[in-house]
Write a protein that holds these residues in place. Structure first.
Motif, PDB file in Angstrom:
ATOM      1  N   ILE A   1       0.843  -1.197   0.000  1.00 32.10           N
ATOM      2  CA  ILE A   1       0.000   0.000   0.000  1.00 32.10           C
ATOM      3  C   ILE A   1       0.877   1.246   0.000  1.00 32.10           C
ATOM      4  CG2 ILE A   1      -1.715   1.288   1.292  1.00 32.10           C
ATOM      5  CD1 ILE A   1      -2.869  -1.247   2.269  1.00 32.10           C
TER       6      ILE A   1
ATOM      7  N   LEU B   1       2.240   1.776  -3.455  1.00 27.45           N
ATOM      8  CA  LEU B   1       1.226   2.300  -4.364  1.00 27.45           C
ATOM      9  C   LEU B   1       0.963   3.770  -4.087  1.00 27.45           C
ATOM     10  CD1 LEU B   1      -0.916   1.662  -6.501  1.00 27.45           C
ATOM     11  CD2 LEU B   1      -2.468   1.105  -4.665  1.00 27.45           C
TER      12      LEU B   1
ATOM     13  N   ALA C   1       2.842 -10.384  -2.137  1.00 26.89           N
ATOM     14  CA  ALA C   1       1.714  -9.478  -1.892  1.00 26.89           C
ATOM     15  C   ALA C   1       2.007  -8.020  -2.256  1.00 26.89           C
ATOM     16  CB  ALA C   1       1.268  -9.595  -0.439  1.00 26.89           C
TER      17      ALA C   1
ATOM     18  N   LEU D   1       1.868  -7.406  -6.016  1.00 21.12           N
ATOM     19  CA  LEU D   1       0.562  -7.407  -6.663  1.00 21.12           C
ATOM     20  C   LEU D   1      -0.043  -6.013  -6.651  1.00 21.12           C
ATOM     21  CD1 LEU D   1      -1.121 -10.614  -5.268  1.00 21.12           C
ATOM     22  CD2 LEU D   1       0.124 -10.320  -7.382  1.00 21.12           C
ATOM     23  N   LEU D   2       0.197  -5.286  -5.558  1.00 21.65           N
ATOM     24  CA  LEU D   2      -0.436  -3.982  -5.444  1.00 21.65           C
ATOM     25  C   LEU D   2       0.217  -2.937  -6.317  1.00 21.65           C
ATOM     26  CD1 LEU D   2      -1.310  -3.612  -1.710  1.00 21.65           C
ATOM     27  CD2 LEU D   2      -2.674  -4.410  -3.589  1.00 21.65           C
TER      28      LEU D   2
ATOM     29  N   MET E   1      -1.537   6.144   4.290  1.00 18.74           N
ATOM     30  CA  MET E   1      -2.822   5.491   4.507  1.00 18.74           C
ATOM     31  C   MET E   1      -3.812   6.450   5.156  1.00 18.74           C
ATOM     32  SD  MET E   1      -2.178   1.535   5.292  1.00 18.74           S
ATOM     33  CE  MET E   1      -1.191   1.705   6.743  1.00 18.74           C
TER      34      MET E   1
ATOM     35  N   THR F   1      -1.225 -12.730   3.554  1.00 14.82           N
ATOM     36  CA  THR F   1      -2.040 -12.428   2.383  1.00 14.82           C
ATOM     37  C   THR F   1      -2.171 -13.590   1.406  1.00 14.82           C
ATOM     38  OG1 THR F   1      -1.075 -10.243   2.503  1.00 14.82           O
ATOM     39  CG2 THR F   1      -2.405 -10.725   0.602  1.00 14.82           C
ATOM     40  N   MET F   2      -1.063 -14.134   0.943  1.00 14.95           N
ATOM     41  CA  MET F   2      -1.129 -15.029  -0.211  1.00 14.95           C
ATOM     42  C   MET F   2      -1.907 -16.296   0.073  1.00 14.95           C
ATOM     43  SD  MET F   2       0.025 -13.180  -2.339  1.00 14.95           S
ATOM     44  CE  MET F   2      -0.428 -14.264  -3.651  1.00 14.95           C
TER      45      MET F   2
ATOM     46  N   VAL G   1      -6.257  -6.620  -1.545  1.00 14.88           N
ATOM     47  CA  VAL G   1      -5.694  -6.963  -2.856  1.00 14.88           C
ATOM     48  C   VAL G   1      -6.752  -6.815  -3.936  1.00 14.88           C
ATOM     49  CG1 VAL G   1      -4.760  -8.833  -4.237  1.00 14.88           C
ATOM     50  CG2 VAL G   1      -3.946  -8.490  -1.938  1.00 14.88           C
TER      51      VAL G   1
ATOM     52  N   LEU H   1      -7.703  -3.100  -4.690  1.00 12.56           N
ATOM     53  CA  LEU H   1      -6.674  -2.266  -5.303  1.00 12.56           C
ATOM     54  C   LEU H   1      -6.226  -2.781  -6.657  1.00 12.56           C
ATOM     55  CD1 LEU H   1      -4.415  -1.185  -2.360  1.00 12.56           C
ATOM     56  CD2 LEU H   1      -5.840   0.228  -3.785  1.00 12.56           C
ATOM     57  N   THR H   2      -6.520  -4.034  -6.997  1.00 15.17           N
ATOM     58  CA  THR H   2      -6.133  -4.518  -8.315  1.00 15.17           C
ATOM     59  C   THR H   2      -7.333  -4.642  -9.230  1.00 15.17           C
ATOM     60  OG1 THR H   2      -6.285  -6.772  -7.497  1.00 15.17           O
ATOM     61  CG2 THR H   2      -4.117  -5.786  -7.564  1.00 15.17           C
TER      62      THR H   2
ATOM     63  N   PHE I   1      -7.446   1.445   1.544  1.00 17.07           N
ATOM     64  CA  PHE I   1      -6.528   2.167   2.430  1.00 17.07           C
ATOM     65  C   PHE I   1      -7.039   2.165   3.864  1.00 17.07           C
ATOM     66  CE2 PHE I   1      -3.465   3.742  -0.483  1.00 17.07           C
ATOM     67  CZ  PHE I   1      -4.127   3.820  -1.691  1.00 17.07           C
TER      68      PHE I   1
END
Lengths: 446, 492
Positions: free
Chosen positions: A278, A281, A368, A371-372, B219, B416-417, B445, B448-449, B463
């Motif tokens: 994050i 990004l 992870a 990916l962002l 954030m 996450t994964m 994920v 944002l994707t 965020f």
């Protein structure tokens, strides 16, 4: 005089076992058993994981190829006969498909194949890449038009699955992309030796392919992306990490600011990796407008993640150098900074190196945050041609590529994902082994 | 001219400065280095770094501020009627940027000359083809005013770049000059240089603080934007998660928190018993040979990337569980409780496997830290080994073990994964571990994707989720540290 207690002496000898001792011994045995079981479960899980990876992934290194003699008909490719490259380029990839079909017809006639498929249906067992491969060859060698050349084409993913046992006649009942007659044709071609399963170097060296062509997908370009990212991490995280550790270990006064820095580093080591994504990004892409999916941005995000690891291991390495070295340097007239940079740092270098390699190995497996910052989708298609392009052009990384393949929900892509994992693990094992060897070789017992 | 040239020139100047500084110092000492205060090299470094450092800092600041200033200037000139309906100033600005970038590339690859690029006006079809040739895709036709704005952007950009060169190189020369002026045999060059290096070290150390600040601020900024578009009470206390790309979505945190906590609970239920018992056996019962073999093997589990575990969950553990708990007649138990391969149990079990070495190695360290005297006292009173562990060692190590479990929980919450591939995408409150439930990290994920516009609440919610996740894991880590520090027995 002490009062004797009123308890009655035990009946029987201490050496004779009574019920309570038996219970306690049984509890002891059970406890040991639980401990051993726990270790056994852990090891069984490790073995299961490794076997699953190997069994599922080894198939990705082999691919089915069809050897075919194709006549490069001048009538279709270069009607005027001038061999003018611009005119030849006007023939699209579709124009080459009839050549392939004609080659199959010829093969069927010469080898007296039993099946009755038309040339078009026979040609469909090849990958969609085949016509493109033919066109590239003709554009590179226009003088060969009119001749008959032997080509090796990729078979499509269903045929490949059939040869590897993934696809059977029952499983394709509802599959529009392949028919049982084509599977029969595949059998005949295999018996002839025209259809073969051989080692496929393009899996390791080639780029990703669209989701229609799993047979042509490779991890090579993503490997380059990972390599560039590791270079960025090495170039950024190592100097910054070592500089920060030297400050914290040697020069920092014991005040609140130092405490804040140390607490921050400890916290950063425990922050989930997606939060770094994050950050990448929001700051690198939105504020600094760096290109998306660029290995440079990925490298910068991974640097921030690896920094706490490198700082912690460098501090340990610096702490391990005995104070006598520092005092001796000061004793011959060096300044504090000279003693650190000329004496302590070279002696701590092996430990720093080991910590850096382990940090790099951790960064190599991270998915992870990547990916962002955009490393999803079909990005790793062409190899970069220069250092600047390698850093700034969109590319993927090995773990992100594996995730992308797994998302495509095609058994052929699943096989490639497992194969990619094998390659990733080979890299990780190599890096960790180098780190362990370096540590053993250069370890000094003060 | 590209930036790399400027940096090379700066370094070349620094090299010249080094040579000049060193020579000047030696000359002032009549060629005898013993008369100098510091080693001759330090005079050289002083001269070099006094010019290089200010110039590089100035360059970095300029590169950072220049785009912002130019953008605000051009943005101020864009009249309101230029912004089409449903669009925004930002989108028009990005169109202008792309057009300017395309013109730059066209001039660079010599498709058109620089004068022609400046003189272009209005004829937008040619412009689109031109852009296409250099690889920039433009959707709609370019309005003449947008084109004019892009040309002005390019003018400002090149003017600013020219000024940057002049200012930066002048700063470098001034720095070098001042340093050379001060160079004589009494000048304490070593101290000056070492002060400068110390400043660099402090800067490197403060990058850790800058990173944390960056994480929190970035954030926080976007979360504030999110809470202007969506009510915060609904986010924290609402009970449905249903994003809708047409707008008016229900975006609440609680279903995701439930999924995260449930999966983490199962992961800890798997990892803590196995890890703890493995650690107890390895530290109390195992011989040297077994320790030397089993410990590294368990550590290997820690080094495997999480994407491998994710794939393992999706393709091996998931179908295996479906074979047991699902598939009606064909399954092992003959029940039909589980529909798909993704479920809370799949993700939880695999995450537990991943956490076993984490819990095991932390517990191992803590159990080893309990002094042998406690164990010896217990043996002296006649306890068996397991009774000692259960009644003496574990209570003594308890704060540390609780801290380790909390750290493992924090790791599980942030993972996450494994959950992206092993858990599902449906947010619900359910106690059934065989259903698929989604987590905070999965939604971050996916939001944002996805394809949604960046300023929409559906994307900004990621965020807010990220900030909440950060605070949650930070809180757990601080709690773990507090528990260990407060309740830890300080032996000897």
């Amino acid at each position: 005089m002490t009062d004797t207690t009123q308890s009655t002496p035990r009946a029987g000898s201490l050496f004779a076992r009574d019920a309570r001792t038996d219970r306690r011994n049984a509890a002891e045995k059970r406890f040991r058993f639980y401990g051993l079981t726990a270790i056994a479960i852990g090891l069984v899980m490790l073995i299961t994981l490794v076997t699953t990876i190997l069994v599922n992934g080894v198939g990705a290194f082999q691919q089915s190829f069809v050897t075919l003699e194709v006549e490069l008909l001048e009538a279709k490719l270069d009607k005027a006969g001038t061999r003018d490259l611009e005119k030849i380029k006007k023939v699209s990839t579709f124009g080459y498909v009839p050549l392939i079909n004609a080659a199959f017809d010829k093969l069927a006639a010469e080898a007296k194949l039993e099946n009755q498929l038309s040339g078009k249906n026979m040609g469909a067992i090849l990958s969609k890449d085949a016509a493109a491969q033919l066109r590239d060859y003709v554009l590179a060698n226009p003088e060969k038009i009119g001749q008959t050349i032997t080509f090796t084409f990729l078979a499509n993913s269903r045929i490949d699955g059939y040869l590897k046992g993934r696809v059977s006649r029952e499983s394709i009942a509802n599959d529009k992309k392949i028919s049982t007659e084509q599977l029969d044709l595949a059998d005949e071609l295999r018996d002839l030796g025209v259809l073969k399963k051989t080692f496929n170097p393009d899996f390791i060296l080639g780029g990703d392919a669209s989701d229609q062509r799993p047979e042509a997908a490779g991890i090579g370009v993503s490997m380059l992306g990972s390599l560039f990212m590791m270079l960025v991490v090495l170039a950024l995280a190592l100097p910054i990490g070592v500089a920060a550790s030297i400050y914290l270990e040697e020069f920092a006064p014991r005040n609140w600011l130092t405490d804040v820095i140390e607490v921050n580093i400890a916290n950063l080591a425990a922050v989930p990796s997606i939060v770094f994504g994050i950050l990448g990004l929001a700051v690198f892409i939105n504020v600094l407008h760096l290109p998306m999916s660029a290995p440079l941005v990925g490298g910068m995000v991974l640097t921030l993640m690896t920094l706490p690891t490198i700082i912690i291991s460098t501090r340990a390495a610096l702490k391990a150098v005995p104070p006598s070295i520092r005092d001796a340097a000061l004793g011959v007239g060096a300044s504090k900074m000279q003693s650190v940079f000329h004496h302590v740092l070279p002696l701590a270098a092996p430990g720093i190196l080991t910590g850096t390699i382990i940090g790099l190995a951790q960064a190599l497996g991270e998915t992870a945050p990547l990916l962002l910052i955009g490393m999803v989708g079909f990005v790793a298609s062409n190899a970069p041609d220069s250092l600047a392009a390698g850093l700034m052009d969109p590319n993927s990384a090995m773990p992100a590529q594996i995730y992308e393949w797994a998302k495509r929900a095609d058994p052929a892509f699943y096989e490639r994902a497992w194969g990619g994992i094998i390659i990733l693990l080979v890299f990780l094992i190599a890096m960790n082994t180098v780190a362990v060897i370096l540590r053993r070789r250069f370890e000094r017992r003060w | 001219m590209p930036l790399t040239w400027l940096i090379l020139i700066l370094f070349a100047l620094a090299g010249l400065g080094y040579v000049a500084g060193r020579a000047r110092a030696l000359r002032s000492a009549d060629g005898d280095p013993r008369k100098l205060h510091s080693l001759p090299a330090f005079y050289g470094w002083n001269a070099a770094l006094s010019g290089l450092m200010p110039a590089l800092v100035l360059l970095a600041l300029w590169l950072f501020i220049q785009p912002m200033l130019i953008e605000s200037r051009i943005s101020g000139h864009v009249p309101a009627d230029l912004i089409p309906d449903g669009s925004s100033r930002d989108l028009v600005m990005s169109d202008i940027r792309r057009a300017a970038h395309g013109l730059d590339k066209a001039v660079q690859t010599q498709l058109i000359s620089a004068e022609a690029a400046d003189g272009l006006n209005g004829d937008s079809t040619d412009l689109r083809a031109l852009m296409g040739q250099v690889g920039i895709a433009i959707g709609n036709d370019i309005e003449p005013r947008v084109l004019a704005a892009a040309q002005q952007y390019r003018k400002l950009d090149s003017a600013a770049a020219g000024w940057m060169w002049i200012v930066v190189i002048t700063a470098a020369l001034i720095g070098h000059g001042l340093a050379l002026k001060r160079t004589h045999l009494g000048f304490r060059a070593r101290n000056t240089v070492e002060r400068g290096i110390l400043a660099l070290l402090i800067l490197a150390a403060s990058i850790a603080i800058l990173t944390t600040l960056g994480i929190v601020l970035s954030m926080l900024f976007e979360t504030r934007n999110f809470f202007t578009l969506h009510s915060w009470s609904d986010f924290f206390f609402g009970t449905t998660w249903a994003p809708n790309f047409r707008g008016d979505s229900e975006l609440s945190f609680l279903p995701l928190l439930w999924g995260t906590l449930y999966i983490s609970f199962i992961a800890l239920a798997v990892a803590v018993p196995i890890g703890l018992f493995a650690a107890i056996y390895l530290s109390e019962y195992a011989g040297k040979a077994m320790r030397a073999v089993a410990k590294p093997l368990l550590e290997i589990l820690a080094g495997i990337p999480t994407i491998v575990y994710g794939l393992f969950a999706l393709l091996t553990v998931g179908p295996m569980l479906v074979n047991v708990f699902g598939r009606g007649e064909d399954g092992l138990l003959g029940v039909d409780w589980m529909a798909g391969a993704t479920s809370v149990l799949t993700a939880g079990v695999v995450m537990g496997i991943m956490l076993v070495p984490f819990v095991s190695s932390l517990s191992d360290d803590i159990i080893n830290a309990v002094p042998q005297s406690l164990r010896d006292g217990s043996f002296g009173l006649g306890a068996t080994q397991s009774e000692t562990v259960r009644q003496v060692v574990l209570p003594a190590a308890l704060p540390g073990i609780v801290g380790a479990v909390l750290l493992a929980a924090s790791r599980a919450i942030g993972e996450t994964m494994i959950v992206v591939m092993g858990a599902g995408a449906i947010a619900k409150f359910s106690l059934n571990p065989l259903e698929s439930m989604t987590t905070i990290t999965t939604r971050i994920v996916s939001q944002l994707t996805g394809d949604t516009d960046f300023a929409s609440p559906e994307t900004l919610v990621a965020f807010a989720l990220g900030l909440t996740l950060f605070v949650l894991t930070l809180g757990l880590n601080v709690l773990a540290l507090y528990i260990v520090r407060t309740y830890r027995e300080q032996y000897e």
